[in-house]
Design an enzyme around this catalytic site. Structure first.
Site, PDB file in Angstrom:
ATOM      1  N   HIS A  19       6.215 -38.981 -29.640  1.00  0.00           N
ATOM      2  CA  HIS A  19       7.526 -38.463 -30.040  1.00  0.00           C
ATOM      3  C   HIS A  19       7.988 -37.428 -29.029  1.00  0.00           C
ATOM      4  O   HIS A  19       7.301 -37.167 -28.022  1.00  0.00           O
ATOM      5  CB  HIS A  19       7.498 -37.947 -31.478  1.00  0.00           C
ATOM      6  CG  HIS A  19       6.550 -36.802 -31.721  1.00  0.00           C
ATOM      7  ND1 HIS A  19       6.761 -35.538 -31.249  1.00  0.00           N
ATOM      8  CD2 HIS A  19       5.373 -36.745 -32.401  1.00  0.00           C
ATOM      9  CE1 HIS A  19       5.781 -34.746 -31.629  1.00  0.00           C
ATOM     10  NE2 HIS A  19       4.910 -35.461 -32.315  1.00  0.00           N
ATOM     11  N   HIS A  22       5.580 -34.864 -27.457  1.00  0.00           N
ATOM     12  CA  HIS A  22       4.687 -35.355 -26.396  1.00  0.00           C
ATOM     13  C   HIS A  22       5.465 -35.576 -25.095  1.00  0.00           C
ATOM     14  O   HIS A  22       5.007 -35.261 -24.007  1.00  0.00           O
ATOM     15  CB  HIS A  22       4.025 -36.672 -26.803  1.00  0.00           C
ATOM     16  CG  HIS A  22       3.355 -36.617 -28.133  1.00  0.00           C
ATOM     17  ND1 HIS A  22       3.675 -37.465 -29.156  1.00  0.00           N
ATOM     18  CD2 HIS A  22       2.400 -35.795 -28.621  1.00  0.00           C
ATOM     19  CE1 HIS A  22       2.938 -37.188 -30.220  1.00  0.00           C
ATOM     20  NE2 HIS A  22       2.161 -36.169 -29.915  1.00  0.00           N
ATOM     21  N   CYS A 132     -11.630 -29.380 -40.369  1.00  0.00           N
ATOM     22  CA  CYS A 132     -10.363 -30.104 -40.507  1.00  0.00           C
ATOM     23  C   CYS A 132     -10.311 -31.190 -39.444  1.00  0.00           C
ATOM     24  O   CYS A 132     -10.344 -30.880 -38.241  1.00  0.00           O
ATOM     25  CB  CYS A 132      -9.171 -29.165 -40.349  1.00  0.00           C
ATOM     26  SG  CYS A 132      -7.619 -30.091 -40.257  1.00  0.00           S
ATOM     27  N   CYS A 135      -7.138 -30.798 -37.112  1.00  0.00           N
ATOM     28  CA  CYS A 135      -7.237 -29.787 -36.044  1.00  0.00           C
ATOM     29  C   CYS A 135      -8.446 -30.062 -35.156  1.00  0.00           C
ATOM     30  O   CYS A 135      -8.557 -29.520 -34.069  1.00  0.00           O
ATOM     31  CB  CYS A 135      -7.429 -28.394 -36.623  1.00  0.00           C
ATOM     32  SG  CYS A 135      -6.119 -27.824 -37.687  1.00  0.00           S
ATOM     33  N   CYS A 154      -6.473 -27.219 -45.410  1.00  0.00           N
ATOM     34  CA  CYS A 154      -6.063 -26.671 -44.114  1.00  0.00           C
ATOM     35  C   CYS A 154      -4.596 -26.252 -44.203  1.00  0.00           C
ATOM     36  O   CYS A 154      -3.747 -27.046 -44.608  1.00  0.00           O
ATOM     37  CB  CYS A 154      -6.238 -27.727 -43.024  1.00  0.00           C
ATOM     38  SG  CYS A 154      -5.467 -27.254 -41.474  1.00  0.00           S
ATOM     39  N   HIS A 157      -2.479 -28.556 -41.665  1.00  0.00           N
ATOM     40  CA  HIS A 157      -2.301 -29.980 -41.956  1.00  0.00           C
ATOM     41  C   HIS A 157      -2.092 -30.290 -43.434  1.00  0.00           C
ATOM     42  O   HIS A 157      -1.846 -31.453 -43.783  1.00  0.00           O
ATOM     43  CB  HIS A 157      -3.488 -30.785 -41.412  1.00  0.00           C
ATOM     44  CG  HIS A 157      -3.451 -30.916 -39.926  1.00  0.00           C
ATOM     45  ND1 HIS A 157      -4.058 -30.018 -39.090  1.00  0.00           N
ATOM     46  CD2 HIS A 157      -2.815 -31.807 -39.139  1.00  0.00           C
ATOM     47  CE1 HIS A 157      -3.813 -30.367 -37.842  1.00  0.00           C
ATOM     48  NE2 HIS A 157      -3.061 -31.442 -37.836  1.00  0.00           N
ATOM     49  N   LYS A 309       8.359 -27.292 -37.160  1.00  0.00           N
ATOM     50  CA  LYS A 309       7.768 -27.968 -36.009  1.00  0.00           C
ATOM     51  C   LYS A 309       7.842 -29.479 -36.214  1.00  0.00           C
ATOM     52  O   LYS A 309       7.490 -29.976 -37.280  1.00  0.00           O
ATOM     53  CB  LYS A 309       6.302 -27.543 -35.854  1.00  0.00           C
ATOM     54  CG  LYS A 309       5.631 -28.234 -34.695  1.00  0.00           C
ATOM     55  CD  LYS A 309       4.137 -28.035 -34.653  1.00  0.00           C
ATOM     56  CE  LYS A 309       3.516 -29.061 -33.714  1.00  0.00           C
ATOM     57  NZ  LYS A 309       2.069 -29.099 -33.731  1.00  0.00           N
ATOM     58  N   LYS A 312       4.175 -35.423 -36.920  1.00  0.00           N
ATOM     59  CA  LYS A 312       3.990 -36.652 -37.689  1.00  0.00           C
ATOM     60  C   LYS A 312       3.729 -36.314 -39.155  1.00  0.00           C
ATOM     61  O   LYS A 312       4.236 -36.970 -40.054  1.00  0.00           O
ATOM     62  CB  LYS A 312       2.791 -37.402 -37.096  1.00  0.00           C
ATOM     63  CG  LYS A 312       2.404 -38.625 -37.852  1.00  0.00           C
ATOM     64  CD  LYS A 312       1.065 -39.126 -37.370  1.00  0.00           C
ATOM     65  CE  LYS A 312       0.401 -39.969 -38.426  1.00  0.00           C
ATOM     66  NZ  LYS A 312      -0.955 -40.319 -38.149  1.00  0.00           N
TER      67      LYS A 312
END
Ligand code: MSP
Length: 689
Positions: A19, A22, A132, A135, A154, A157, A309, A312
């Site tokens: 996305h 990246h 996690c 992470c 977490c 996440h 942020k 995904k």
């Protein structure tokens, strides 16, 4: 010998589709690489994929694929996406794509391990803690929140952690606290920008614990040398890519000679979310192995979408298919570098992108280029005028001043880009574009062309504009490779603009009497309304496709059953574009109840939070915290009937436990909460269904 420059991006996890987040780092790295190459550096630009670890193992299992095939599919997808944006080797983008599943990488990572171990920094112990998989990190308690059945969650996440209790190798990170601090002190540019450097300084100053660097329960990874029961910790494996790709511990590219030529890296670009790995663990591993440290690790900010942020997990990513369908590569590059102050977070909206394309590219650079060259064609027979005939004194003074402004913009551009302040560098060039535009508008060449005795003035105006464009094309080649080349060719130049060193640019260097090329529009103006409508439709379609895929990945057998069911009955409606349907059983998991506010007060030092006690029809009132303090006076809420999610896992906020969540509509751009309620009277505790 030529100076070298080595720039890297993080290597991307192959568990989510590429996305904008990246793409962004890769565009920045690509721009830096082009910028350095054009200035004579022997440059190496590395990117690649991070393919090991439990998360990827699980994603493959969920997709029902062998892990190797799963990662190969994603690697192909990333490579294809980057190629579509011309960031690949074939288009003078990255020099190499490292894969952590490759043999050269495995050999190099193993060598790094051996060196660290042989220098006495690795020992065997027992690890117990919460991990996690998102992470890829063991989580201290303060980075978790309580979850159901005592399993913490977490914070990043929002998913339950894995309990790990097993034999593990440890890296003696605790021995590197002083060494790292001394390095940060001696090399202030090691961590940039300053604000991130300060964060890392205080993190390291607060003390470092030894780090668990192997797992016996994870198989998808690199075996620990001489103890293959253990798999290397995925970050030890991944971080080493920056040296394994260059020939460390293997014979790739000729091995050691190549490695020594480029290492230490000049610039390692990372998102701020992975800074700790790159500025604490990575330098400590290198020090332990006796390998030099990179010169600069630069942490950029995050692209936000809807204020959060882009990720995904949240599902608010900007899809590269949609982006590339509506915008040119150069437009996306320009926006990324201009809109986001490098190092800070930036909000992504298509409206802003369209705005930049139209104002800066179509009306700014594009318009300057087409009006200048069209006039050269119409008034000068397609020849760049030679400066023979006299022009008015005033015009000559203005033209000289424009020349100085453009030359100065070139120097400012370089200064800013050397400091990785991309938006500042572009602002300098755009200020010069505006200056040239004003010069043309004031001089009115269309009037000068009407009087033969003004030929000298006309020639000077057009020559000055052409010369400015020539400078802009050279300067902007790293940022807008295709458009800069197009302008270059329209100017009648035959070389490749990316090979023209800006240091060779001299004002007045373009010879007069030479032909320009064919004039074509460079940045057509975009129809904002039409494109926004199309984008909305495309986004809805792609979200629906992704949602469908997530369902398939989460439970392949259930999804297959659902597909069969919908094939055999006509009562199951297909999801409309943009709608990810859930089954009734999913909805029934959420326990919605009527509640009445009994008390409400502000939470000290938290200007958004209210602390409420509510009657949910249970023997005892419940406490819940709600982020509505900026919109509701606490005393006005008392007695009000609201709706709460009654079975949400308890969560601590500002030291208070919140046992549920109230429902509110989110209104307008700022997301103003408006509480949900009832017109009729309803008893407390009544269930909504
Ligand atoms: N695999 C690790 C990195 C290992 S490097 C030895 C990883 N991968 S990632 O795919 O999750 O993220 C890769 C990069 O993309 C990170 O630098 C991350 O900051 C960046 N981005 C992901 N989402 C982003 C935004 N929304 N905005 C900007 N960059 C973001 O972490």
């Amino acid at each position: 010998m030529k100076k070298t420059f080595y720039v890297t991006t993080p290597i991307y996890y192959v568990n989510s589709h590429p996305h904008l987040g990246h793409l962004y780092t890769t565009i920045v790295a690509d721009t830096v690489a082009r910028y350095k190459r054009q200035r004579g550096f022997d440059t190496f630009f590395l990117t690649g994929t991070d393919e090991h670890g439990q998360n990827i193992e699980r994603a493959a299992a969920a997709a029902g694929l062998p892990v190797k095939q799963h990662v190969d599919n994603y690697v192909a997808e990333f490579q294809e996406a980057f190629a579509r944006f011309h960031l690949d080797h074939e288009h003078s983008g990255y020099d190499f794509w490292i894969r952590t599943t490759s043999d050269i990488h495995k050999a190099g990572a193993s060598e790094l391990w051996r060196r660290v171990r042989d220098n006495g920094y690795i020992y065997k112990g027992q690890y117990e803690g919460w991990y996690c998989v998102g992470c890829n990190e063991f989580k201290p308690e303060n980075e978790t929140k309580p979850g159901p059945d005592g399993v913490p969650i977490c914070l990043q996440h929002e998913r339950p952690l894995d309990k790990v209790a097993e034999e593990s190798y440890f890296f003696k990170l605790s021995e590197f606290q002083d060494k790292l601090l001394a390095h940060y002190e001696k090399y202030p540019d090691f961590i940039r920008p300053e604000v991130r450097r300060n964060e890392m300084l205080s993190f390291v100053k607060s003390g470092l614990n030894d780090l668990s660097v192997s797992r016996v329960s994870v198989k998808w990874g690199i075996p620990v040398p001489d103890d293959p029961q253990h798999t290397m910790y995925v970050w030890f494996d991944a971080l080493s890519n920056y040296i394994t790709a260059m020939g460390f511990g293997n014979d790739h590219f000729g091995g050691e000679v190549h490695f020594k030529k480029y290492w230490p890296a000049d610039l390692q670009l990372v998102g701020k979310d992975i800074l700790r790995f790159h500025t604490v663990y990575w330098p400590a591993f290198l020090m332990a192995a006796g390998v030099e440290l990179p010169k600069t690790v630069f942490a950029h900010g995050m692209w936000l979408s809807g204020g959060r942020k882009m990720s995904k997990t949240i599902g608010n990513v900007i899809d590269l298919d949609v982006l590339s369908k509506h915008f040119t590569r150069d437009a996306v590059r320009y926006f990324c570098l201009r809109e986001m102050v490098f190092g800070q977070d930036g909000d992504f909206t298509y409206e802003a992108l369209l705005g930049r394309v139209n104002s800066d590219l179509a009306e700014g650079l594009g318009n300057l280029s087409s009006r200048t060259l069209t006039m050269v064609r119409n008034y000068c027979g397609g020849e760049v005028p030679a400066l023979g005939q006299a022009a008015s004194d005033e015009l000559s003074a203005q033209a000289a001043e424009v020349g100085e402004a453009v030359t100065r913009a070139g120097a400012e551009f370089d200064q800013a880009f050397d400091a990785y302040s991309f938006s500042r560098g572009l602002e300098a060039v755009w200020a010069a574009i505006a200056r040239v535009d004003k010069f043309i508008s004031d001089a009115k060449p269309w009037d000068l062309a009407k009087a033969e005795e003004k030929r000298g003035s006309l020639d000077l105006v057009l020559y000055t504009a052409v010369e400015a464009l020539r400078h802009f094309a050279v300067l902007l080649a790293p940022v807008l490779p295709e458009s800069a080349q197009a302008i270059w060719e329209q100017l009648g130049e035959s070389s490749n603009v990316r090979d023209v060193a800006p240091s060779t640019l001299v004002w007045g260097g373009r010879e007069g009497g030479t032909q320009i090329g064919e004039v074509k529009p460079i940045f057509p103006r975009l129809d904002k309304k039409k494109i926004m409508e199309e984008i909305k439709q495309d986004e809805a379609a792609s979200q629906s496709a992704r949602a469908q895929e997530n369902i398939t990945q989460a439970a392949p057998t259930e999804a297959a059953a659902a597909a069969n069911a919908s094939a055999s009955t006509s009562s199951v409606t297909e999801a409309a574009p943009g709608v990810a349907y859930i089954g009734i059983e999913d909805f029934l998991k959420v326990e919605l109840r009527v509640a009445q506010v009994l008390t409400a007060e502000r939470v000290p030092k938290a200007d958004k939070l209210l602390r409420l006690t509510v009657d949910v029809g249970e023997p005892q009132p419940r406490q819940l915290l709600a982020g509505i303090a900026q919109y509701y006076e606490p005393e006005k809420l008392i007695g009000r009937k609201i709706i709460v999610v009654a079975n949400l896992a308890p969560r601590k906020l500002r030291g208070f436990e919140s046992n549920g969540m109230l429902l509110a509509a989110s209104v307008g751009e700022e997301g103003r909460p408006v509480l949900a309620g009832f017109l009729e009277d309803v008893p407390n505790g009544a269930k909504l269904k």
